[in-house]
Design an enzyme around this catalytic site. Structure first.
Site, mmCIF file in Angstrom:
data_model
loop_
_atom_site.group_PDB
_atom_site.id
_atom_site.type_symbol
_atom_site.label_atom_id
_atom_site.label_comp_id
_atom_site.label_asym_id
_atom_site.label_seq_id
_atom_site.Cartn_x
_atom_site.Cartn_y
_atom_site.Cartn_z
ATOM 1 N N HIS A 160 1.370 5.295 -2.178
ATOM 2 C CA HIS A 160 1.022 6.281 -2.910
ATOM 3 C C HIS A 160 2.223 7.081 -3.498
ATOM 4 O O HIS A 160 2.492 7.887 -3.090
ATOM 5 C CB HIS A 160 -0.023 7.079 -2.408
ATOM 6 C CG HIS A 160 -1.165 6.646 -1.893
ATOM 7 N ND1 HIS A 160 -2.511 6.663 -2.300
ATOM 8 C CD2 HIS A 160 -1.284 6.258 -0.483
ATOM 9 C CE1 HIS A 160 -3.395 6.156 -1.764
ATOM 10 N NE2 HIS A 160 -2.714 5.719 -0.630
ATOM 11 N N PHE A 161 2.754 6.466 -4.847
ATOM 12 C CA PHE A 161 3.812 7.172 -5.323
ATOM 13 C C PHE A 161 3.562 8.461 -6.286
ATOM 14 O O PHE A 161 4.580 9.006 -6.699
ATOM 15 C CB PHE A 161 4.880 6.231 -6.073
ATOM 16 C CG PHE A 161 5.548 5.520 -5.190
ATOM 17 C CD1 PHE A 161 5.668 5.450 -3.615
ATOM 18 C CD2 PHE A 161 6.419 4.200 -5.540
ATOM 19 C CE1 PHE A 161 6.217 4.899 -2.634
ATOM 20 C CE2 PHE A 161 7.184 3.634 -4.598
ATOM 21 C CZ PHE A 161 7.273 3.843 -3.430
ATOM 22 N N HIS A 164 -5.203 -0.407 6.427
ATOM 23 C CA HIS A 164 -4.898 0.430 7.388
ATOM 24 C C HIS A 164 -6.076 0.230 8.560
ATOM 25 O O HIS A 164 -6.984 1.236 8.725
ATOM 26 C CB HIS A 164 -4.881 2.021 6.976
ATOM 27 C CG HIS A 164 -5.645 2.471 6.027
ATOM 28 N ND1 HIS A 164 -7.150 2.073 6.080
ATOM 29 C CD2 HIS A 164 -5.227 3.001 4.615
ATOM 30 C CE1 HIS A 164 -7.633 2.607 4.722
ATOM 31 N NE2 HIS A 164 -6.669 3.306 4.270
ATOM 32 N N HIS A 203 -10.617 0.511 1.459
ATOM 33 C CA HIS A 203 -10.494 1.567 2.547
ATOM 34 C C HIS A 203 -11.815 1.435 3.280
ATOM 35 O O HIS A 203 -12.795 1.978 2.620
ATOM 36 C CB HIS A 203 -10.294 3.029 1.599
ATOM 37 C CG HIS A 203 -10.064 3.939 2.807
ATOM 38 N ND1 HIS A 203 -8.887 4.707 2.842
ATOM 39 C CD2 HIS A 203 -10.993 4.476 3.777
ATOM 40 C CE1 HIS A 203 -9.046 5.589 3.588
ATOM 41 N NE2 HIS A 203 -10.424 5.638 4.310
ATOM 42 N N HIS A 262 0.896 -1.286 0.121
ATOM 43 C CA HIS A 262 -0.072 0.046 -0.160
ATOM 44 C C HIS A 262 0.738 1.495 0.026
ATOM 45 O O HIS A 262 1.101 1.693 1.056
ATOM 46 C CB HIS A 262 -1.064 -0.046 1.182
ATOM 47 C CG HIS A 262 -2.072 0.833 1.099
ATOM 48 N ND1 HIS A 262 -3.153 0.786 1.782
ATOM 49 C CD2 HIS A 262 -1.878 2.258 0.721
ATOM 50 C CE1 HIS A 262 -4.069 1.803 1.521
ATOM 51 N NE2 HIS A 262 -3.332 2.675 1.218
ATOM 52 N N ASP A 275 0.680 2.615 3.827
ATOM 53 C CA ASP A 275 -0.047 3.495 3.224
ATOM 54 C C ASP A 275 0.815 4.693 2.930
ATOM 55 O O ASP A 275 0.173 6.090 3.522
ATOM 56 C CB ASP A 275 -1.496 3.972 4.308
ATOM 57 C CG ASP A 275 -2.411 4.662 3.597
ATOM 58 O OD1 ASP A 275 -2.236 5.261 2.483
ATOM 59 O OD2 ASP A 275 -3.252 5.351 4.348
ATOM 60 N N HIS A 288 2.868 14.099 1.282
ATOM 61 C CA HIS A 288 2.429 15.496 0.915
ATOM 62 C C HIS A 288 3.690 16.121 1.244
ATOM 63 O O HIS A 288 4.403 16.058 2.409
ATOM 64 C CB HIS A 288 1.250 15.837 1.599
ATOM 65 C CG HIS A 288 -0.051 14.988 1.273
ATOM 66 N ND1 HIS A 288 -0.850 15.257 0.100
ATOM 67 C CD2 HIS A 288 -0.712 13.996 2.012
ATOM 68 C CE1 HIS A 288 -1.694 14.276 0.098
ATOM 69 N NE2 HIS A 288 -1.769 13.414 1.358
#
Ligand code: NCD
Ligand code: ZN
Length: 420
Positions: free
Chosen positions: A58-59, A220, A174, A56, A286, A290
């Site tokens: 987020h690239f 998660h 999710h 899990h 996860d 940012h």
């Protein structure tokens, strides 16, 4: 003679045993007490583990590469002992159809230091069918979060679950029931928790159980009770380090804003204990980077998500060192189970497996410093916490990290389209 031999304290069948791993053409070809090879890495007393897999991340590529991209994200993974990642579909445009999936793969190809697979999201069975041969899994968002890709309708979820099962596509959910999420103004972690109560998570999981969602993976998980609910219902559970190590009492402010939210200290402690007792199926970071600027905005408008791919295994290795968590439990959650569930020939030191190994010196405890991490986002919620980072990481039999520093090439492959 064998190309490469790694000698050390190997993690085999649940325990550490002195021995040698023989590697040829990127695969493990022998595991024996003594082996001779062209090249030898002598790890001495250090421990040799299967490299980890993060199901899990987020690239952010394409669309948000100011936050992260596949080369920075995969360097971060490598630095944290992870050689396989599964990327989530809330990139821009969202990975919700074959054309976008193909574009994303074209963009990413040749840029990753670790192997990767792509999650997609769609509520249209025909689109999933078209994408199925190329995907690591289907992601269903029952609660709104970064990217607004919502599917919180029982009928629609049921249809997608049936389709995914028929196509043998793994599903990760999710699980926060969007109808139970409040959208009140929030100025603190406490307010964010009030907006996204644990009931929303419990209810989403209950609905999945009622839908007969066997085999589905709950992402998660924040509450220990849900680990048991998932297991009893034949589902798997994924736990992220931030829900085990951080809570609403932390001084992180908006930096700690994440979905599902950080919970109360007692709930966090109970989750940590349950994970240590082996009740969770997998670890997943996860990793939701940012930028520092974005995370410095007012709490209410600041985006949700914390980075973690780089620190997940090192934080847990420190927990093993403190005798909080058995090493065998960590390896099962971070290596064996993700590989098995997503059909990647990794996760165990065994003949025939990919030669993906990570070498750790259990005496090398360090503290996490955001400024020394490889993620583009440039910060970590774990500043100052204890961690044991890998010294050497081998992927496909190639040394990709040495002396704790990445030293390899972008040899990462897509687990679906360029079979390992
Ligand atoms: C994730 C992100 O930023 O992409 N944010 C988060 O709070 N976890 C989205 C998600 O996985 O919910
Ligand atoms: Zn996520």
């Amino acid at each position: 003679m064998i190309d490469l031999v790694v000698e050390g304290r190997l993690f085999l069948d649940g325990e550490l045993k002195q021995g040698c791993v023989g590697i040829e053409n990127g695969r493990i070809v022998a595991v024996k007490k003594v082996l001779r090879g062209e090249t030898k890495i002598d790890a001495g007393y250090r421990i040799v583990l299967p490299a980890a897999m993060d199901p899990h991340v987020h690239f952010r590529q394409p669309g948000m590469t100011n936050k992260e991209d596949f080369s920075s994200g995969s360097l971060a993974a490598l630095h944290g002992g992870v050689t396989t990642v599964l990327d989530m579909p809330n990139t821009f445009p969202p990975t919700d159809r074959l054309a976008v999936l193909k574009d994303k793969k074209r963009i990413v190809r040749g840029r990753s230091y670790v192997d990767y697979g792509m999650f997609v999201t769609t509520d249209l069975p025909r689109r999933l069918e078209a994408m199925a041969p190329h995907v690591a899994g289907l992601k269903i968002f029952m609660g709104s979060t970064t990217g607004s890709l919502l599917d919180n309708d029982d009928k629609s979820i049921h249809r997608m679950l049936r389709k995914a099962e028929a196509l043998h596509v793994p599903v990760s959910v999710h699980a926060e029931d969007d109808s139970m999420i409040f959208h009140e103004e929030a100025g603190s972690l406490k307010d964010h928790l009030r907006n996204r109560p644990a009931d929303a998570e419990f209810n989403a999981v209950r609905r999945l159980i009622a839908l007969g969602a066997k085999g589905v993976n709950i992402c998660h998980v924040t509450r220990a009770e849900i680990l048991d609910m998932a297991t009893e219902a034949g589902m798997s559970s994924e736990v992220a380090p931030h829900h085990m190590l951080l809570d609403i009492g932390s001084p992180l402010g908006a930096r700690g804003k994440v979905n599902p939210p950080l919970r109360q200290p007692l709930a966090k402690d109970a989750l940590y204990r349950a994970v240590a007792q082996g009740k969770a199926t997998m670890l997943g970071s996860d990793h939701a980077p940012h930028t520092v600027d974005e995370k410095s905005e007012d709490f209410d408008i600041c985006p949700s998500g914390v980075p973690g791919v780089e620190t997940m295994f090192p934080l847990m290795m420190a927990a093993v060192k403190r005798n909080d968590i058995p090493l065998a439990t960590l390896v099962r959650m971070a290596c064996e189970e993700p590989a098995r569930r997503f059909n990647v020939p990794k996760g165990r030191i065994e003949e025939g497996m990919m030669a993906d190994l990570a070498i750790y010196d259990p005496r090398e405890m360090s503290t996490i410093e955001g400024s020394r991490l490889y993620s583009k986002c440039g910060w970590t919620p774990y500043e100052g916490m204890e961690a044991i980072f890998p010294q050497t990481v081998i992927m496909h039999g190639e040394i990709q990290l040495k002396g704790g520093e990445p030293c390899g090439e972008t040899i990462g492959r897509d687990i679906k389209d360029e079979p390992l």
